[in-house]
Design a protein around this motif. Structure first.
Motif, PDB file in Angstrom:
ATOM      1  N   ALA A   1     -12.071 -19.370   0.379  1.00 33.05           N
ATOM      2  CA  ALA A   1     -12.627 -19.340   1.732  1.00 33.05           C
ATOM      3  C   ALA A   1     -12.949 -17.926   2.195  1.00 33.05           C
ATOM      4  CB  ALA A   1     -11.641 -19.985   2.703  1.00 33.05           C
ATOM      5  N   GLY A   2     -12.763 -16.927   1.329  1.00 31.27           N
ATOM      6  CA  GLY A   2     -13.150 -15.569   1.672  1.00 31.27           C
ATOM      7  C   GLY A   2     -12.028 -14.658   2.108  1.00 31.27           C
ATOM      8  N   TYR A   3     -10.792 -15.136   2.080  1.00 35.06           N
ATOM      9  CA  TYR A   3      -9.659 -14.292   2.444  1.00 35.06           C
ATOM     10  C   TYR A   3      -9.255 -13.426   1.248  1.00 35.06           C
ATOM     11  CZ  TYR A   3      -9.056 -16.982   6.731  1.00 35.06           C
ATOM     12  OH  TYR A   3      -9.249 -17.569   7.955  1.00 35.06           O
ATOM     13  N   VAL A   4      -8.781 -12.224   1.537  1.00 36.38           N
ATOM     14  CA  VAL A   4      -8.362 -11.272   0.507  1.00 36.38           C
ATOM     15  C   VAL A   4      -6.855 -11.100   0.594  1.00 36.38           C
ATOM     16  CG1 VAL A   4      -8.607  -8.919  -0.370  1.00 36.38           C
ATOM     17  CG2 VAL A   4     -10.576 -10.091   0.660  1.00 36.38           C
ATOM     18  N   GLU A   5      -6.186 -11.150  -0.554  1.00 34.59           N
ATOM     19  CA  GLU A   5      -4.732 -10.982  -0.575  1.00 34.59           C
ATOM     20  C   GLU A   5      -4.378  -9.521  -0.294  1.00 34.59           C
ATOM     21  OE1 GLU A   5      -0.945 -12.609  -3.157  1.00 34.59           O
ATOM     22  OE2 GLU A   5      -2.839 -12.237  -4.199  1.00 34.59           O
ATOM     23  N   ILE A   6      -3.467  -9.314   0.637  1.00 35.57           N
ATOM     24  CA  ILE A   6      -3.040  -7.983   1.057  1.00 35.57           C
ATOM     25  C   ILE A   6      -1.567  -7.816   0.697  1.00 35.57           C
ATOM     26  CG2 ILE A   6      -2.867  -6.346   2.967  1.00 35.57           C
ATOM     27  CD1 ILE A   6      -5.708  -7.286   2.626  1.00 35.57           C
ATOM     28  N   GLY A   7      -1.269  -6.924  -0.240  1.00 38.80           N
ATOM     29  CA  GLY A   7       0.131  -6.686  -0.582  1.00 38.80           C
ATOM     30  C   GLY A   7       0.821  -7.961  -1.006  1.00 38.80           C
ATOM     31  N   MET A   8       1.864  -8.312  -0.302  1.00 34.22           N
ATOM     32  CA  MET A   8       2.663  -9.498  -0.608  1.00 34.22           C
ATOM     33  C   MET A   8       2.687 -10.408   0.618  1.00 34.22           C
ATOM     34  SD  MET A   8       6.709  -9.566  -1.649  1.00 34.22           S
ATOM     35  CE  MET A   8       7.275  -9.293   0.031  1.00 34.22           C
ATOM     36  N   ASP A   9       2.315 -11.674   0.449  1.00 37.64           N
ATOM     37  CA  ASP A   9       2.443 -12.697   1.495  1.00 37.64           C
ATOM     38  C   ASP A   9       1.372 -12.634   2.581  1.00 37.64           C
ATOM     39  OD1 ASP A   9       4.757 -13.529   0.233  1.00 37.64           O
ATOM     40  OD2 ASP A   9       6.097 -12.459   1.589  1.00 37.64           O
ATOM     41  N   HIS A  10       0.382 -11.779   2.482  1.00 40.85           N
ATOM     42  CA  HIS A  10      -0.599 -11.645   3.544  1.00 40.85           C
ATOM     43  C   HIS A  10      -2.018 -11.795   3.013  1.00 40.85           C
ATOM     44  CE1 HIS A  10       2.856 -10.136   5.697  1.00 40.85           C
ATOM     45  NE2 HIS A  10       2.164 -10.103   6.812  1.00 40.85           N
ATOM     46  N   PHE A  11      -2.883 -12.364   3.856  1.00 42.32           N
ATOM     47  CA  PHE A  11      -4.300 -12.523   3.548  1.00 42.32           C
ATOM     48  C   PHE A  11      -5.090 -12.160   4.802  1.00 42.32           C
ATOM     49  CE2 PHE A  11      -2.024 -15.179   0.643  1.00 42.32           C
ATOM     50  CZ  PHE A  11      -2.761 -15.172  -0.534  1.00 42.32           C
ATOM     51  N   ALA A  12      -6.298 -11.615   4.610  1.00 45.78           N
ATOM     52  CA  ALA A  12      -7.130 -11.243   5.752  1.00 45.78           C
ATOM     53  C   ALA A  12      -8.592 -11.385   5.393  1.00 45.78           C
ATOM     54  CB  ALA A  12      -6.836  -9.809   6.194  1.00 45.78           C
ATOM     55  N   LEU A  13      -9.407 -11.666   6.387  1.00 42.80           N
ATOM     56  CA  LEU A  13     -10.846 -11.655   6.205  1.00 42.80           C
ATOM     57  C   LEU A  13     -11.338 -10.208   6.182  1.00 42.80           C
ATOM     58  CD1 LEU A  13     -11.827 -14.599   8.583  1.00 42.80           C
ATOM     59  CD2 LEU A  13     -11.942 -14.586   6.074  1.00 42.80           C
ATOM     60  N   PRO A  14     -12.455  -9.938   5.516  1.00 43.16           N
ATOM     61  CA  PRO A  14     -12.899  -8.542   5.337  1.00 43.16           C
ATOM     62  C   PRO A  14     -13.173  -7.771   6.621  1.00 43.16           C
ATOM     63  CG  PRO A  14     -13.960  -9.948   3.720  1.00 43.16           C
ATOM     64  CD  PRO A  14     -13.229 -10.867   4.664  1.00 43.16           C
ATOM     65  N   HIS A  15     -13.401  -8.459   7.741  1.00 46.48           N
ATOM     66  CA  HIS A  15     -13.662  -7.726   8.987  1.00 46.48           C
ATOM     67  C   HIS A  15     -12.370  -7.280   9.668  1.00 46.48           C
ATOM     68  CE1 HIS A  15     -13.034 -11.852  10.680  1.00 46.48           C
ATOM     69  NE2 HIS A  15     -12.350 -11.157  11.567  1.00 46.48           N
ATOM     70  N   ASP A  16     -11.219  -7.800   9.225  1.00 45.92           N
ATOM     71  CA  ASP A  16      -9.966  -7.537   9.933  1.00 45.92           C
ATOM     72  C   ASP A  16      -9.422  -6.152   9.594  1.00 45.92           C
ATOM     73  OD1 ASP A  16      -7.723  -9.067  11.558  1.00 45.92           O
ATOM     74  OD2 ASP A  16      -6.701  -7.895  10.017  1.00 45.92           O
ATOM     75  N   SER A  17      -8.729  -5.553  10.545  1.00 47.38           N
ATOM     76  CA  SER A  17      -8.203  -4.198  10.362  1.00 47.38           C
ATOM     77  C   SER A  17      -7.174  -4.115   9.236  1.00 47.38           C
ATOM     78  CB  SER A  17      -7.583  -3.693  11.667  1.00 47.38           C
ATOM     79  OG  SER A  17      -6.534  -4.537  12.099  1.00 47.38           O
ATOM     80  N   LEU A  18      -6.476  -5.214   8.932  1.00 45.55           N
ATOM     81  CA  LEU A  18      -5.504  -5.184   7.840  1.00 45.55           C
ATOM     82  C   LEU A  18      -6.217  -4.996   6.503  1.00 45.55           C
ATOM     83  CD1 LEU A  18      -2.376  -5.475   7.630  1.00 45.55           C
ATOM     84  CD2 LEU A  18      -2.769  -7.828   6.899  1.00 45.55           C
ATOM     85  N   TYR A  19      -7.336  -5.689   6.317  1.00 44.67           N
ATOM     86  CA  TYR A  19      -8.133  -5.514   5.100  1.00 44.67           C
ATOM     87  C   TYR A  19      -8.697  -4.100   5.038  1.00 44.67           C
ATOM     88  CZ  TYR A  19     -12.019  -5.820   1.835  1.00 44.67           C
ATOM     89  OH  TYR A  19     -12.892  -5.581   0.809  1.00 44.67           O
ATOM     90  N   LYS A  20      -9.189  -3.598   6.173  1.00 50.01           N
ATOM     91  CA  LYS A  20      -9.755  -2.253   6.189  1.00 50.01           C
ATOM     92  C   LYS A  20      -8.696  -1.203   5.847  1.00 50.01           C
ATOM     93  CE  LYS A  20     -13.408  -3.516   9.431  1.00 50.01           C
ATOM     94  NZ  LYS A  20     -13.940  -3.376  10.805  1.00 50.01           N
ATOM     95  N   ALA A  21      -7.461  -1.423   6.304  1.00 47.30           N
ATOM     96  CA  ALA A  21      -6.381  -0.495   5.970  1.00 47.30           C
ATOM     97  C   ALA A  21      -6.097  -0.513   4.474  1.00 47.30           C
ATOM     98  CB  ALA A  21      -5.124  -0.850   6.758  1.00 47.30           C
ATOM     99  N   LEU A  22      -6.172  -1.685   3.846  1.00 48.34           N
ATOM    100  CA  LEU A  22      -6.006  -1.773   2.394  1.00 48.34           C
ATOM    101  C   LEU A  22      -7.105  -0.990   1.687  1.00 48.34           C
ATOM    102  CD1 LEU A  22      -4.654  -3.109  -0.140  1.00 48.34           C
ATOM    103  CD2 LEU A  22      -6.315  -4.955   0.142  1.00 48.34           C
ATOM    104  N   GLU A  23      -8.329  -1.151   2.162  1.00 50.34           N
ATOM    105  CA  GLU A  23      -9.477  -0.509   1.527  1.00 50.34           C
ATOM    106  C   GLU A  23      -9.435   1.014   1.650  1.00 50.34           C
ATOM    107  OE1 GLU A  23     -12.579  -2.098  -0.138  1.00 50.34           O
ATOM    108  OE2 GLU A  23     -10.631  -3.010  -0.560  1.00 50.34           O
ATOM    109  N   ASN A  24      -9.003   1.522   2.809  1.00 53.31           N
ATOM    110  CA  ASN A  24      -9.031   2.978   2.988  1.00 53.31           C
ATOM    111  C   ASN A  24      -7.694   3.656   2.694  1.00 53.31           C
ATOM    112  OD1 ASN A  24      -7.422   2.667   5.328  1.00 53.31           O
ATOM    113  ND2 ASN A  24      -9.216   2.556   6.664  1.00 53.31           N
ATOM    114  N   GLY A  25      -6.736   2.888   2.175  1.00 57.34           N
ATOM    115  CA  GLY A  25      -5.476   3.474   1.732  1.00 57.34           C
ATOM    116  C   GLY A  25      -4.488   3.789   2.833  1.00 57.34           C
ATOM    117  N   THR A  26      -4.662   3.198   4.017  1.00 51.30           N
ATOM    118  CA  THR A  26      -3.733   3.468   5.116  1.00 51.30           C
ATOM    119  C   THR A  26      -2.781   2.310   5.391  1.00 51.30           C
ATOM    120  OG1 THR A  26      -5.333   2.674   6.755  1.00 51.30           O
ATOM    121  CG2 THR A  26      -5.365   5.034   6.221  1.00 51.30           C
TER     122      THR A  26
END
Length: 453
Positions: free
Chosen positions: A280-305
């Motif tokens: 459905a387009g969600y990206v796994e973030i770390g452990m136990d979390h998923f986010a859509l690409p527009h969400d700040s959690l995904y952006k933090a994963l992408e930019n290393g913060t």
């Protein structure tokens, strides 16, 4: 995969800190040492990054039997105002210790059930916090709501203070599972509060789901995920149920151990849910979390913060995290402290003008080095170090612990760093345990943690 699950399904920490709470060395801790470390971290960073605040609101109207959080069950809402007063008294004690007005960059209301409190009392709380502080230039404010008692007024009041994140505990929509965990809530309630949140302007709405619950089946998980996807939350927390019935005061005795999925069955539940979310387009973030690409959690994963602390995964990195309320944990990077867990004892200490400290730990240089490696693994799936960072004995011991993961194709490592392979992502907790010197040295004989799978 089944053989790996059987091999690595052992009790292990979730690594919201290092050292983990059971291995804090309280002989290093005192109120004087804690305040000294707090002031040092605050003075170095308040003017740039600001600080984080976690507020623990422990009351719930009913007991969910899957929950291991510190809480008090009551339908008596006269408890609200005295507790808000105690929180603000504790905050005032801290502000009196600091050399300047705090700048709050991150604020999270957790529980318990924050929406147990009336909108009026939540307004009183946040107004009181900002009587002694200012918002930072960039803020990330969030809170947790129960779908059954969150009102539009709750959402509007907190939105007015700059809250843009809200998470709703769903767990599972299967009525059989809901009966077992005593968490009765219809899909219509979740749909309503999600719609209200969007209408008001919240930009990050999260639904919390749990896999591994009693009587849970792949069909139930599939139905829950499809219902969740129909509401398209920006984030989804897909937690592994932590079965820790030995912890005093928790409610995890409403079902039998044999009602729980086995390790292999639990992994099927997770894989089923993860596959549906990724499709459905969600990206796994770390452990136990998923986010859509527009969400700040995904952006933090992408930019290393991306960061991880006692609030879980966050997008904001501050050196000072103050936890207010009974059982809350604070973190100033070189030191941890935990408040008194007993609610009445906490309130009595604060009313007496005392910091309600129960225990803590001051990190030495090795703690800080290992903490950084574990944090990197949990947030980025990789970590680096200088070849001379380990003594010969330490490197031999670490290599011996990592060898099994390497042979199983879960990671790659050399004398300068480590990278977790895709196959190793389900075993992040196990990999971090290889770096946990305090755990490996102590080899506890009693149960401290939930299973890693």
């Amino acid at each position: 995969m089944n053989s790996l699950i059987q091999k690595y399904n052992v009790p292990g920490p979730r690594y919201t800190s290092y050292p983990t709470v059971p291995f804090w060395d309280e002989s290093t801790f005192s109120e004087t040492a804690w305040v000294r470390n707090l002031r040092r971290a605050f003075s170095a960073t308040n003017g740039t990054t600001g600080i984080s605040l976690y507020i623990h609101l422990p009351y719930c109207e009913s007991l969910c039997t899957f929950c291991g959080c510190n809480k008090r069950i009551t339908k008596n809402h006269t408890v609200e105002e005295p507790y808000i007063d105690a929180l603000l008294e504790e905050w005032n004690l801290y502000c009196d210790l600091l050399p300047e007005r705090p700048r709050i960059a991150e604020l999270h209301l957790g529980g318990g059930t924050p929406s147990f409190f009336s909108p009026h009392h939540l307004n009183q709380l946040v107004t009181g916090l900002f009587r002694y502080a200012d918002p930072a230039d960039e803020t990330d404010f969030g809170w947790e709501g129960h779908p059954n008692n969150t009102t539009r007024e709750h959402l509007k009041i907190l939105y007015g203070f700059g809250f843009r994140r809200v998470s709703f505990g769903v767990q599972d929509y299967d009525p059989v599972v809901q009966r077992a965990i005593y968490r009765h809530q219809p899909f219509e309630n979740v749909k309503q509060v999600t719609a209200w949140s969007r209408e008001i302007g919240y930009t990050s709405i999260s639904h919390d789901l749990v896999f591994g619950l009693p009587f849970q089946t792949p069909d139930a998980i599939t139905d829950t995920i499809y219902k969740t996807l129909s509401l398209k939350p920006d984030r989804i927390a897909f937690y592994s149920y932590a079965h820790v019935p030995w912890i005093k005061g928790n409610g995890q005795r409403g079902f039998r151990d044999e009602d729980l999925p086995s390790g292999d069955q639990k992994r099927v539940l997770y894989e089923t849910g993860r596959n549906l979310l990724e499709q459905a387009g969600y990206v796994e973030i770390g452990m136990d979390h998923f986010a859509l690409p527009h969400d700040s959690l995904y952006k933090a994963l992408e930019n290393g913060t991306l960061h991880r602390n006692f609030m879980g995964y966050t997008t904001t990195q501050t050196r000072v995290l103050l936890g207010l309320g009974a059982s809350s944990i604070s973190d100033v990077w070189t030191g941890f402290s935990q408040n008194e867990k007993d609610l009445d004892a906490y309130m009595n200490q604060v009313r007496a003008g005392e910091l309600p400290l129960l225990r803590g730990h001051i990190l030495d240089d090795q703690d800080q080095f290992l903490r950084r490696q574990i944090l990197n693994i949990m947030c980025q799936g990789q970590t680096q170090w200088h070849p001379g960072s380990w003594s010969r004995h330490e490197w031999e011991a670490l290599s011996a612990r990592l060898e099994s993961f390497w042979l199983d194709g879960l990671l790659e490592y050399d004398d300068e760093g480590l990278t977790v392979n895709p196959a190793g992502r389900p075993f992040l907790r196990n990999i971090c345990m290889a770096f946990d010197e305090r755990l490996n040295y102590a080899q506890p004989q009693t149960k401290l943690f939930s299973q890693t799978v």
